[in-house]
Scaffold this motif. Structure first.
Motif, PDB file in Angstrom:
ATOM      1  N   ALA A  91      -7.783  14.060   6.350  1.00 56.06           N
ATOM      2  CA  ALA A  91      -8.354  13.105   5.400  1.00 56.06           C
ATOM      3  C   ALA A  91      -8.114  11.700   5.935  1.00 56.06           C
ATOM      4  CB  ALA A  91      -7.713  13.262   4.031  1.00 56.06           C
ATOM      5  N   VAL A  92      -8.974  10.788   5.533  1.00 55.35           N
ATOM      6  CA  VAL A  92      -8.769   9.373   5.842  1.00 55.35           C
ATOM      7  C   VAL A  92      -8.684   8.638   4.507  1.00 55.35           C
ATOM      8  CG1 VAL A  92      -9.738   7.305   6.893  1.00 55.35           C
ATOM      9  CG2 VAL A  92      -9.954   9.496   8.057  1.00 55.35           C
ATOM     10  N   GLU A  93      -7.564   7.963   4.323  1.00 57.01           N
ATOM     11  CA  GLU A  93      -7.375   7.141   3.132  1.00 57.01           C
ATOM     12  C   GLU A  93      -7.660   5.696   3.522  1.00 57.01           C
ATOM     13  OE1 GLU A  93      -3.847   8.882   0.471  1.00 57.01           O
ATOM     14  OE2 GLU A  93      -3.253   8.444   2.539  1.00 57.01           O
ATOM     15  N   THR A  94      -8.489   5.038   2.739  1.00 57.73           N
ATOM     16  CA  THR A  94      -8.802   3.633   2.969  1.00 57.73           C
ATOM     17  C   THR A  94      -8.332   2.846   1.757  1.00 57.73           C
ATOM     18  OG1 THR A  94     -10.742   4.211   4.274  1.00 57.73           O
ATOM     19  CG2 THR A  94     -10.638   1.963   3.424  1.00 57.73           C
ATOM     20  N   MET A  95      -7.553   1.816   2.004  1.00 59.69           N
ATOM     21  CA  MET A  95      -7.082   0.950   0.935  1.00 59.69           C
ATOM     22  C   MET A  95      -7.448  -0.482   1.261  1.00 59.69           C
ATOM     23  SD  MET A  95      -3.436   2.497  -0.109  1.00 59.69           S
ATOM     24  CE  MET A  95      -3.178   3.440   1.380  1.00 59.69           C
ATOM     25  N   THR A  96      -7.956  -1.170   0.270  1.00 58.41           N
ATOM     26  CA  THR A  96      -8.230  -2.595   0.389  1.00 58.41           C
ATOM     27  C   THR A  96      -7.257  -3.312  -0.521  1.00 58.41           C
ATOM     28  OG1 THR A  96     -10.566  -2.129   0.760  1.00 58.41           O
ATOM     29  CG2 THR A  96      -9.988  -4.381   0.140  1.00 58.41           C
ATOM     30  N   LEU A  97      -6.584  -4.308   0.029  1.00 58.58           N
ATOM     31  CA  LEU A  97      -5.656  -5.110  -0.757  1.00 58.58           C
ATOM     32  C   LEU A  97      -6.120  -6.556  -0.740  1.00 58.58           C
ATOM     33  CD1 LEU A  97      -3.834  -2.734   0.742  1.00 58.58           C
ATOM     34  CD2 LEU A  97      -2.134  -3.777  -0.715  1.00 58.58           C
ATOM     35  N   ALA A  98      -6.005  -7.210  -1.884  1.00 61.51           N
ATOM     36  CA  ALA A  98      -6.395  -8.613  -2.027  1.00 61.51           C
ATOM     37  C   ALA A  98      -5.147  -9.448  -2.271  1.00 61.51           C
ATOM     38  CB  ALA A  98      -7.371  -8.768  -3.191  1.00 61.51           C
ATOM     39  N   PHE A  99      -5.146 -10.650  -1.722  1.00 65.06           N
ATOM     40  CA  PHE A  99      -4.018 -11.562  -1.904  1.00 65.06           C
ATOM     41  C   PHE A  99      -4.336 -12.530  -3.031  1.00 65.06           C
ATOM     42  CE2 PHE A  99      -1.340 -15.236  -0.817  1.00 65.06           C
ATOM     43  CZ  PHE A  99      -0.118 -14.597  -0.670  1.00 65.06           C
ATOM     44  N   ALA A 100      -3.488 -12.547  -4.042  1.00 63.68           N
ATOM     45  CA  ALA A 100      -3.673 -13.470  -5.162  1.00 63.68           C
ATOM     46  C   ALA A 100      -2.320 -13.768  -5.790  1.00 63.68           C
ATOM     47  CB  ALA A 100      -4.604 -12.868  -6.207  1.00 63.68           C
ATOM     48  N   LYS A 101      -2.122 -15.017  -6.145  1.00 65.05           N
ATOM     49  CA  LYS A 101      -0.885 -15.458  -6.813  1.00 65.05           C
ATOM     50  C   LYS A 101       0.364 -15.073  -6.028  1.00 65.05           C
ATOM     51  CE  LYS A 101      -3.008 -15.401 -11.349  1.00 65.05           C
ATOM     52  NZ  LYS A 101      -2.971 -14.895 -12.719  1.00 65.05           N
TER      53      LYS A 101
ATOM     54  N   GLY B  80       2.823   5.969  -2.648  1.00 66.15           N
ATOM     55  CA  GLY B  80       4.047   6.706  -2.997  1.00 66.15           C
ATOM     56  C   GLY B  80       3.957   7.246  -4.420  1.00 66.15           C
ATOM     57  N   TYR B  81       3.440   6.429  -5.325  1.00 63.46           N
ATOM     58  CA  TYR B  81       3.231   6.904  -6.693  1.00 63.46           C
ATOM     59  C   TYR B  81       2.172   8.004  -6.724  1.00 63.46           C
ATOM     60  CZ  TYR B  81       6.033   3.377  -9.141  1.00 63.46           C
ATOM     61  OH  TYR B  81       7.057   2.628  -9.637  1.00 63.46           O
ATOM     62  N   LEU B  82       1.092   7.819  -5.982  1.00 63.72           N
ATOM     63  CA  LEU B  82       0.035   8.834  -5.963  1.00 63.72           C
ATOM     64  C   LEU B  82       0.573  10.163  -5.440  1.00 63.72           C
ATOM     65  CD1 LEU B  82      -3.088   6.928  -4.565  1.00 63.72           C
ATOM     66  CD2 LEU B  82      -2.181   6.988  -6.891  1.00 63.72           C
ATOM     67  N   ASP B  83       1.372  10.099  -4.396  1.00 63.68           N
ATOM     68  CA  ASP B  83       1.911  11.312  -3.783  1.00 63.68           C
ATOM     69  C   ASP B  83       2.788  12.110  -4.745  1.00 63.68           C
ATOM     70  OD1 ASP B  83       0.626  10.563  -1.446  1.00 63.68           O
ATOM     71  OD2 ASP B  83       2.433   9.667  -0.565  1.00 63.68           O
TER      72      ASP B  83
ATOM     73  N   ALA C 121       0.832  -1.204   0.000  1.00 62.40           N
ATOM     74  CA  ALA C 121       0.000   0.000   0.000  1.00 62.40           C
ATOM     75  C   ALA C 121       0.867   1.255   0.000  1.00 62.40           C
ATOM     76  CB  ALA C 121      -0.934  -0.005   1.210  1.00 62.40           C
ATOM     77  N   LEU C 122       1.942   1.246   0.761  1.00 65.84           N
ATOM     78  CA  LEU C 122       2.813   2.414   0.812  1.00 65.84           C
ATOM     79  C   LEU C 122       3.521   2.647  -0.522  1.00 65.84           C
ATOM     80  CD1 LEU C 122       4.236   2.116   4.429  1.00 65.84           C
ATOM     81  CD2 LEU C 122       2.539   3.754   3.565  1.00 65.84           C
TER      82      LEU C 122
ATOM     83  N   TYR D 136      -0.717   1.776 -11.198  1.00 63.30           N
ATOM     84  CA  TYR D 136      -1.484   0.636 -11.733  1.00 63.30           C
ATOM     85  C   TYR D 136      -0.718  -0.674 -11.546  1.00 63.30           C
ATOM     86  CZ  TYR D 136      -4.705  -1.666 -15.037  1.00 63.30           C
ATOM     87  OH  TYR D 136      -5.644  -2.474 -15.621  1.00 63.30           O
ATOM     88  N   ALA D 137       0.600  -0.601 -11.487  1.00 54.92           N
ATOM     89  CA  ALA D 137       1.428  -1.796 -11.284  1.00 54.92           C
ATOM     90  C   ALA D 137       1.123  -2.479  -9.956  1.00 54.92           C
ATOM     91  CB  ALA D 137       2.910  -1.426 -11.344  1.00 54.92           C
ATOM     92  N   TYR D 138       0.569  -1.755  -8.993  1.00 60.77           N
ATOM     93  CA  TYR D 138       0.251  -2.304  -7.674  1.00 60.77           C
ATOM     94  C   TYR D 138      -1.167  -2.848  -7.577  1.00 60.77           C
ATOM     95  CZ  TYR D 138       4.543  -0.540  -5.593  1.00 60.77           C
ATOM     96  OH  TYR D 138       5.856  -0.322  -5.274  1.00 60.77           O
ATOM     97  N   THR D 139      -1.922  -2.773  -8.659  1.00 57.52           N
ATOM     98  CA  THR D 139      -3.321  -3.193  -8.608  1.00 57.52           C
ATOM     99  C   THR D 139      -3.480  -4.671  -8.931  1.00 57.52           C
ATOM    100  OG1 THR D 139      -3.750  -2.627 -10.919  1.00 57.52           O
ATOM    101  CG2 THR D 139      -4.129  -0.903  -9.260  1.00 57.52           C
ATOM    102  N   GLY D 140      -4.597  -5.213  -8.459  1.00 59.55           N
ATOM    103  CA  GLY D 140      -4.909  -6.612  -8.697  1.00 59.55           C
ATOM    104  C   GLY D 140      -6.015  -6.772  -9.721  1.00 59.55           C
TER     105      GLY D 140
END
Length: 171
Positions: A150-160, A72-75, A67-68, A83-87
């Motif tokens: 602000a509150v940032e909420t991130m959901t991460l999924a585990f796959a592969k 980091g890219y967003l910042d 997530a960090l 997009y490289a960090y997305t599932g």
């Protein structure tokens, strides 16, 4: 001159290489009598919680590292690179450019990041709008130049074998 006299033997090369490795390891402080000494347990007030207290702590920490990297890219305004960090949950709905535009809209007007601190991390097997799986939801308290609270909420999924961002929200 004899060729054998000018060429080191294999045994000499091995010994020489082994000696260099030991010297290199010792030079970096990896072999040090002090580091091998037994250490006393931490004081009673500083002892860590039992590993059974949160069986998913390793998952939460691994997801937080990902997530960090993502934020980091967003910042730095590198929305398309994040997009490289997305599932697959995101990639099934948005291509790289569409995703970047969505993020740019979400972060519009926030300004430069001033601070970000983890509020909580929780492991779940279900999240709204997604199939059953392994998820970590992270909440960060963030402060930006143009948006102090602000509150940032991130959901991460585990796959592969990897934790990947499957949702980002900012309130």
């Amino acid at each position: 001159m004899d060729a054998q006299l000018n060429t080191p033997s294999r045994a000499a090369l091995f010994f020489c290489a082994r000696g260099l490795v030991i010297v290199a390891v010792a030079g970096f402080g990896l072999i040090d009598g002090r580091s091998m000494a037994a250490q006393a347990p931490p004081p009673a007030g500083m002892q860590q919680a039992e590993p059974s207290a949160d069986p998913h702590i390793a998952d939460e920490q691994a997801a937080e590292r990902q997530a960090l990297g993502f934020v980091g890219y967003l910042d730095h305004g590198r929305y398309a690179d994040s997009y490289a960090y997305t599932g697959m949950l995101i990639r099934a709905q948005l291509d790289r450019d569409s995703f970047a535009k969505q993020l740019e809209k979400a972060r519009a007007g926030t300004g430069a990041l001033l601070s970000r601190e983890l509020i909580d991390a929780s492991y779940a097997t279900t999240v709204p709008g997604a199939p059953e799986g392994q998820y970590v939801v992270l909440h960060y308290s963030a402060s930006f130049a143009n948006r102090q609270e602000a509150v940032e909420t991130m959901t991460l999924a585990f796959a592969k074998g990897y934790w990947r961002v499957s949702g980002y929200y900012i309130k």
